[in-house]
Scaffold this active site. Structure first.
Site, PDB file in Angstrom:
ATOM      1  N   LEU A 293       0.774  -1.165  -0.106  1.00 12.59           N
ATOM      2  CA  LEU A 293       0.159  -0.078   0.041  1.00 12.59           C
ATOM      3  C   LEU A 293       0.889   1.303   0.081  1.00 12.59           C
ATOM      4  CD1 LEU A 293      -2.868   0.554   2.411  1.00 12.59           C
ATOM      5  CD2 LEU A 293      -1.986   2.161   0.802  1.00 12.59           C
ATOM      6  N   ALA A 294       1.507   1.635  -1.057  1.00  9.69           N
ATOM      7  CA  ALA A 294       2.447   2.817  -1.297  1.00  9.69           C
ATOM      8  C   ALA A 294       2.421   3.200  -2.606  1.00  9.69           C
ATOM      9  CB  ALA A 294       3.722   2.380  -0.733  1.00  9.69           C
ATOM     10  N   GLU A 295       1.810   4.482  -2.982  1.00 11.02           N
ATOM     11  CA  GLU A 295       1.586   4.889  -4.384  1.00 11.02           C
ATOM     12  C   GLU A 295       3.074   5.322  -4.777  1.00 11.02           C
ATOM     13  OE1 GLU A 295      -0.382   5.683  -1.751  1.00 11.02           O
ATOM     14  OE2 GLU A 295      -1.994   4.786  -2.666  1.00 11.02           O
TER      15      GLU A 295
ATOM     16  N   GLN B 144      -5.762   3.942  -6.935  1.00 16.55           N
ATOM     17  CA  GLN B 144      -7.053   3.673  -6.582  1.00 16.55           C
ATOM     18  C   GLN B 144      -8.049   4.535  -6.581  1.00 16.55           C
ATOM     19  OE1 GLN B 144      -8.152   1.351  -2.414  1.00 16.55           O
ATOM     20  NE2 GLN B 144      -8.015  -0.099  -3.928  1.00 16.55           N
TER      21      GLN B 144
ATOM     22  N   PHE C  15      -5.543   9.746  -4.297  1.00 16.22           N
ATOM     23  CA  PHE C  15      -4.411   9.084  -3.617  1.00 16.22           C
ATOM     24  C   PHE C  15      -3.081   9.185  -4.821  1.00 16.22           C
ATOM     25  CE2 PHE C  15      -8.161   6.468  -2.075  1.00 16.22           C
ATOM     26  CZ  PHE C  15      -8.455   7.420  -0.934  1.00 16.22           C
TER      27      PHE C  15
ATOM     28  N   HIS D 278     -11.957  11.236  -2.568  1.00 12.75           N
ATOM     29  CA  HIS D 278     -12.339  10.066  -3.649  1.00 12.75           C
ATOM     30  C   HIS D 278     -12.985  10.853  -4.646  1.00 12.75           C
ATOM     31  CE1 HIS D 278     -11.723   7.763  -0.020  1.00 12.75           C
ATOM     32  NE2 HIS D 278     -11.991   6.574  -0.790  1.00 12.75           N
TER      33      HIS D 278
HETATM   34  C1  TPP Z   1      -3.020   7.149   0.407  1.00 16.91           C
HETATM   35  C2  TPP Z   1      -4.049   6.320   0.215  1.00 16.91           C
HETATM   36  N1  TPP Z   1      -4.138   5.335  -0.608  1.00 16.91           N
HETATM   37  C3  TPP Z   1      -4.918   4.255  -0.836  1.00 16.91           C
HETATM   38  C4  TPP Z   1      -6.189   4.279   0.055  1.00 16.91           C
HETATM   39  C5  TPP Z   1      -7.252   3.443  -0.333  1.00 16.91           C
HETATM   40  N2  TPP Z   1      -7.476   2.457   0.795  1.00 16.91           N
HETATM   41  C6  TPP Z   1      -8.372   2.851   1.816  1.00 16.91           C
HETATM   42  S1  TPP Z   1      -8.143   1.979   3.110  1.00 16.91           S
HETATM   43  C7  TPP Z   1      -7.171   0.978   2.416  1.00 16.91           C
HETATM   44  C8  TPP Z   1      -6.652  -0.123   3.114  1.00 16.91           C
HETATM   45  C9  TPP Z   1      -6.094   0.258   4.405  1.00 16.91           C
HETATM   46  O1  TPP Z   1      -5.712  -0.879   5.222  1.00 16.91           O
HETATM   47  P1  TPP Z   1      -5.129  -0.922   6.597  1.00 16.91           P
HETATM   48  O2  TPP Z   1      -4.058   0.054   6.591  1.00 16.91           O
HETATM   49  O3  TPP Z   1      -4.750  -2.203   7.008  1.00 16.91           O
HETATM   50  O4  TPP Z   1      -6.292  -0.499   7.552  1.00 16.91           O
HETATM   51  P2  TPP Z   1      -7.631  -0.973   7.770  1.00 16.91           P
HETATM   52  O5  TPP Z   1      -8.616  -0.500   6.337  1.00 16.91           O
HETATM   53  O6  TPP Z   1      -7.421  -2.749   7.468  1.00 16.91           O
HETATM   54  O7  TPP Z   1      -8.377  -0.670   9.046  1.00 16.91           O
HETATM   55  C10 TPP Z   1      -6.835   1.433   1.097  1.00 16.91           C
HETATM   56  C11 TPP Z   1      -6.031   0.929   0.176  1.00 16.91           C
HETATM   57  C12 TPP Z   1      -6.135   5.562   0.709  1.00 16.91           C
HETATM   58  N3  TPP Z   1      -7.443   5.801   1.414  1.00 16.91           N
HETATM   59  N4  TPP Z   1      -5.207   6.389   0.839  1.00 16.91           N
END
Ligand code: TPP
Ligand code: TPP
Ligand code: MG
Ligand code: MG
Lengths: 365, 338, 365, 338
Positions: B60-62, B84, B88, B131
């Site tokens: 999870l890292a753009e 996504q 972001f 979003h």
């Molecule tokens: C910078 C960024 N990239 C992508 C997203 C889309 N996104 C929202 S929640 C999520 C997953 C987050 O997972 P985690 O950090 O484990 O937290 P959880 O949702 O499990 O509480 C993603 C990819 C975002 N909100 N912000």
């Protein structure tokens, strides 16, 4: 002595657990000592918190299904991680969380209805961060960990006792901002607690996509003590959070906590986990439910009899009813709220566009 | 030529699949693009077919996604990165503007950056904060990038394939509010060799006003044109499609006939694409202009909460008000100095 | 056996050293075995490399002082780290470095004069990355570590033997990109070697601003083996780099190397280190000079007699002369090179602006 | 009123020192800002006076600098962040556009972001890649930010103090090529209470053409005006100063008199500030315009290597060519269609 406890941590990552799935409470050891003051009555209060936020979660999910909310991010399964940690904070500490910490917000005194403001789309945030000493939900993954670190630098500079606590997920640990937050916190020995809820999923990505080794190991790499705790054990979570908070208050710097828990529900109400998640995994974690084990302990301890159970349920139902009523009663902001607060000081373009918008609306009246 | 009726999301999916079949250097990467198939299902089924190394669920890292895509391009691949949501893309901004956009010129042509960066884009879907952004102008101001927008399934299918075969990096903006709209798509066409991707398209002919829109607002612009007809106003609607480079030939040819230009977009007005269009068309057609070009856009505010977005996003009535303005007919701003 | 060596590393961080400042060579142990093939003759060749790049550095610094270059980033003190690592690579491996790796570029066969193209301001880069299998200098701190990781993903996908090696500094380890690179590399077990030259300074900031604990510890936090090596010991650097490269080639994933060295000169010719750097620190490191110790060893071994010393000096002088001549002979690009290569494919705005520029120039002719 | 002759770099330094004396919530943070005093010595001596916690050498991470500054603002501080060079602001882009710019509106006014982000800026110094960018248009398109530019020591001193007392986040762009230019600075003036920071300034009066410049090109514009005089052309030169918001009152008042506008900037033309100025002035002064506004700017290319920058950056001759164009006099583009 608590200090000693954590000083030994870099590198090592004990897994702290005090009340197991069977409801048995371990009263020995350094972490148990940190919560010796939490007797059956106090545990009942924590149980009550957990029941209520689970009920809030169910009600909000229902409101979303009924079209009253645009979206809702359930915390089902993470009640102990959120209540145990939040109840370890002093009123003056400051929380920087993501979007899923509705249980933490409940503990910080945010009115349940105010939790819905964001998800109903009425406004981007539902409360004043300074009243509850908790920032409003952060949608940009990981960004809030730097805010917490900066806040902690400020507290250090002001020689205040206040500690910053930041909540983030397992997925968030991959964002550069989270690593930078750990680096800044370590560099300045800032009074900040990094509370990672490893709920095993980042939407559809299992935690191993982010890391093949334990998330908590990140901490020692940055020279920060890390503790791994059973995130479904409200008492253990409270113990490790207390030790981390106290350590920060003593000026000994940041601590990283990995609360190992599980997202029992979908990522949000827009998500369908059956597309990616093995069913047996859910069953496995259901057996480790954070509420069930405390209920079992409390029943043994004789404080959770039918009467108490009924009282807790009634309290939760009352909150849910208040939540629903508040949601339905919520009114939209007038359209010219668009132009409010974009700047704190006068701005000619905003004034111009506000006037254009009003002139435009006048055409229809 | 087999044709099919597809939603825009499925059309992009079909285009990606076709591109991956045509060239095994094409790889797809991003958050949740694999097993889930993306939060909008645009990459659905691709991992089953092409495996988890050609369709990569990334950490999870753009910045990591774009930075590793740069390295994959060094290795001869043609990465298709999914961001996504529009909001972001900013963590990847440095890799995009300092690396992706400059590598080819930095290396004097030695290293190509044939990346495609897919961005679910814009408002109109009642989403949470971050979003619904429209960041296109940040990229059209960045030299070295190409920026395209799509507005219907057929176009989405053709353009994604052209973007992937392009040796330049392409930002591909997908209006979320149009994902589920269906349309006819010709599936067998080979990717255009004539840089069709760079061309704007006249989607409705007219004589009184030139109305330029792109992405999610093309349909709204067409609806406005239809409504205007009943009032005897003939609007020529242009779907800009390519935002960088801009197809000025098509736009100026129209404005030279109509003498009046209205530009609409969701993004904030100050420094938005409307500013460049207005400035460049004024430079190119000054003596044909009967009125200053009019901009109907989002306000200069952060994207508002869901309940208020309808007031921020240009709709048919606001576009028609802009049309009245460019025609010097009664409009909301007539009693303002300008 | 090498494998075993590294498998044991996460967490632990041995400090590898084979030739100490006194010139004594340690021939026992696993790392010594990795360079058993490097006898006096081979060491003389490494020494020759180091003398030449130090000479290139001196000459380029002189050219900058004389106004022939806009800027130059000296590598003085880091010769062993760069030569020892670069000589461990196979021709087919690919290097992604920062702006200071002129010694690495020398080993990759980049013509000395081509090193100057960037710093003379003639063009942004001076060579074709694919000819030398080395990307041109990266100015954005840390960005190249992600490029190396992505390249490694490509090699993995193509089932190629080629390994990516990325060079970066101690300061760079604070940039989010470097943490993300380590996370991606670990997640995909990518064949990439992270070579960090800890030269103790990031411009005016001592390494402790970036980290209170050893830089190499970062690696284990991300689940990546880390080795700390005497960066002024060309043989030890070669040994650890060989082991990391071989490990990557075997498909065992990334390795992080911290080469502990010292920036003896200014950050760049624009910098004045006396403003921030204690003089005794410089003296302390001068005693650990990477060339002196090898010279001492080679003299003992009898291969560096007056004749050999003269040959090495002559070779270095010849390179310096070539460098200077090439620099002075370098001609500027025509002004319309501005518009070359901005895009790989036709672009109307570029064509338009090129035409405008030509029309403008015509006014003066 | 004590006055002193200072370089622009020393004037900013004096302004910072004065702001830190006036308000102990002001903290300075960035890379090498402490002991070294910044690579341009703009923060020189501040750490000695105010200590290493009010003048912080931070780890090498721009997102970290801006993100922790946001937290410091939550804690009641007024951080002044230095970005070492223009080209290094992009790693902090997400924190700036998604956090700094939106926090006040996100929290409905509860949380103020009184940050000042100092950016050594632009070309003309023969620097290496990424050390000469002009990214201002990326921020003027971002709602919630204020963007100012300075062009001389007196202005630099006054504006840095106003930026620091502003409750809104301010990007403060410092033209590197002007750091060493000396000028008279009035040191005792209190920070302006009348939002002087927002106003453009007529720096040379004229009647034939309005020439708008900012930052490093103000001097070049003045030189062009002087040169034009010898040819009997009277140019009014405006130093825009505030880039967001733009002081349209001052600009349009001038254009209504001259009927002709030339805008100059170093940044690439497409989507640069010149586009907004041209579009907005055309909207506001259409019937006063004798000619389409003319843009004299950097080309749509990544900033070129040092040896070529003189061809990319607008100089006096290119500005004069633009003036000829707006006056329909012989010029380099006269035989182009437009
Ligand atoms: C910078 C960024 N990239 C992508 C997203 C889309 N996104 C929202 S929640 C999520 C997953 C987050 O997972 P985690 O950090 O484990 O937290 P959880 O949702 O499990 O509480 C993603 C990819 C975002 N909100 N912000
Ligand atoms: C993103 C970015 N931020 C800041 C800079 C300015 N800068 C150039 S070199 C440098 C220090 C780098 O230190 P280190 O990583 O230790 O490498 P070294 O110079 O010591 O080889 C800085 C801050 C930059 N080039 N890029
Ligand atoms: Mg998670
Ligand atoms: Mg260094």
């Amino acid at each position: 002595m608590k200090a000693a406890l954590l000083e030994t941590l870099p590198g090592i990552t004990p897994f702290v657990s005090l009340i197991g799935p069977d409801g048995h409470r371990d009263t020995t050891g350094a972490f148990a000592d940190l919560v010796a003051d939490i007797g059956p009555a106090e545990l009942l209060a924590l149980y009550r918190d957990m029941v209520i936020i689970r009920r809030i979660d169910t009600e909000a999910t229902a409101l979303q299904r009924q079209g009253e909310l645009g979206l809702w991010p359930p915390l089902l399964g993470q009640e102990a991680a959120q209540i145990g940690s939040a109840r370890a904070l002093a009123p003056d500490d400051f929380v920087f969380a993501s979007y899923r910490e509705n249980g933490v917000a409940w503990v910080r005194g945010v009115a349940p209805t105010d939790l819905l403001v964001t998800w109903r789309g009425v406004a981007q945030s539902g409360w004043d961060p300074f009243i509850h000493r908790m920032a409003t939900p952060q949608v940009i993954i990981g960004a809030q960990t730097l805010h917490a670190t900066g806040y902690a630098l400020g507290m250090q500079l002001a020689q205040s006792d206040s500690v910053a606590v930041t909540y983030f997920g397992d997925g968030a640990t991959s964002e550069g901002d989270v690593s930078e937050a750990l680096i800044f916190a370590a560099s300045f020995a800032a009074p900040v607690v990094f509370f990672c809820q490893n709920n095993h999923w980042a939407i559809s990505e299992p935690v191993r996509v982010q890391s093949h080794s334990a998330i908590v190991d990140r901490a020692s790499g940055f020279g920060i003590p890390g503790i791994q705790v059973d995130g479904n054990d409200v008492l253990a979570v409270m113990a490790v959070t207390r030790s981390a908070i106290e350590r920060a208050r003593r000026g000994e710097g940041p601590t990283f906590i990995e609360a190992v828990t599980y997202r029992m529900g979908p990522h949000t109400t827009a998500d369908d986990p059956t597309r990616y998640r093995p069913a047996d995994e859910l069953a496995e974690w259901a057996a480790k439910d954070p509420l069930a084990r405390v209920a079992a302990y409390l029943r043994d301890a004789g404080v959770l009899d039918a009467g108490a159970e009924a009282e807790v349920t009634a309290a939760a139902d009352a909150v849910a009813a208040e939540l629903r009523a508040g949601c339905l009663a919520m009114s939209d902001l007038p359209s010219d709220a668009l132009f409010d607060h974009v700047y704190a000081e006068p701005h000619p373009r905003i004034d111009e566009q506000r006037a254009e918008h009003e002139a435009y609306l006048r055409m229809f009246s | 030529m087999t044709a099919a009726t597809l939603t825009m999301a499925s059309a992009i999916n079909a285009g990606l699949r076709r591109a991956m079949e045509d060239d095994d250097r094409v790889v797809v990467m991003g958050e949740d693009v694999g097993k889930l198939g993306g939060v909008y299902r645009v990459t659905q089924g691709l991992q089953e077919t092409f495996g988890d190394r050609r369709v990569m669920d990334t950490p999870l890292a753009e910045s990591g996604i774009l930075g590793t895509a740069v390295g994959l391009a060094f290795a001869g691949y043609r990465p298709v990165c999914e961001i996504q949501f529009d909001g972001f893309i900013y963590p990847a901004f440095d890799q995009i503007v300092s690396q992706v956009a400059r590598m080819h010129s930095r290396t004097r042509g030695a290293v190509k950056m044939p990346l495609t960066i897919r961005v679910p884009w814009g408002g109109g879907i009642g989403a949470a904060e971050h979003h619904s952004d429209s960041p296109e102008a940040l990229f059209t101001h960045t030299s070295g990038l190409r920026v395209v927008s799509v507005s219907d399934p057929a176009d989405a299918y053709a353009v994604i394939r052209e973007a992937i075969v392009s040796d330049d990096p392409v930002l591909y903006f997908e209006p979320k509010r149009r994902y589920h709209v269906k349309g006819e798509v010709e599936l067998d066409a080979a990717p255009s060799q004539v840089r069709a991707m760079d061309r704007a398209r006249v989607v409705a002919h007219g004589t009184d006003v030139t109305l330029v829109a792109y992405g999610g607002l093309v349909q709204t612009a067409l609806a406005a044109a239809t409504a205007a007809q009943t009032e005897g106003i003939s609007i020529e609607v242009i779907d800009l499609r390519s935002l960088s480079p801009i197809d000025f030939d098509t736009v100026t040819a129209s404005v030279e006939r109509t003498g009046r230009l209205v530009v609409v977009h969701e993004a904030s007005q100050t420094g938005g694409l409307g500013a460049e269009l207005s400035a460049a068309v004024t430079e190119r057609c000054f003596y044909s202009l009967e009125h200053a070009p009019v901009r109907v856009t989002g306000f200069d505010i952060p994207f508002p909460p869901a309940k208020l977005e309808k007031f921020h996003l240009p709709d048919m009535d606001r576009i028609l008000d802009g049309v009245e303005r460019v025609l010097d007919r009664p409009n909301s701003l007539q009693d303002r100095g300008w």
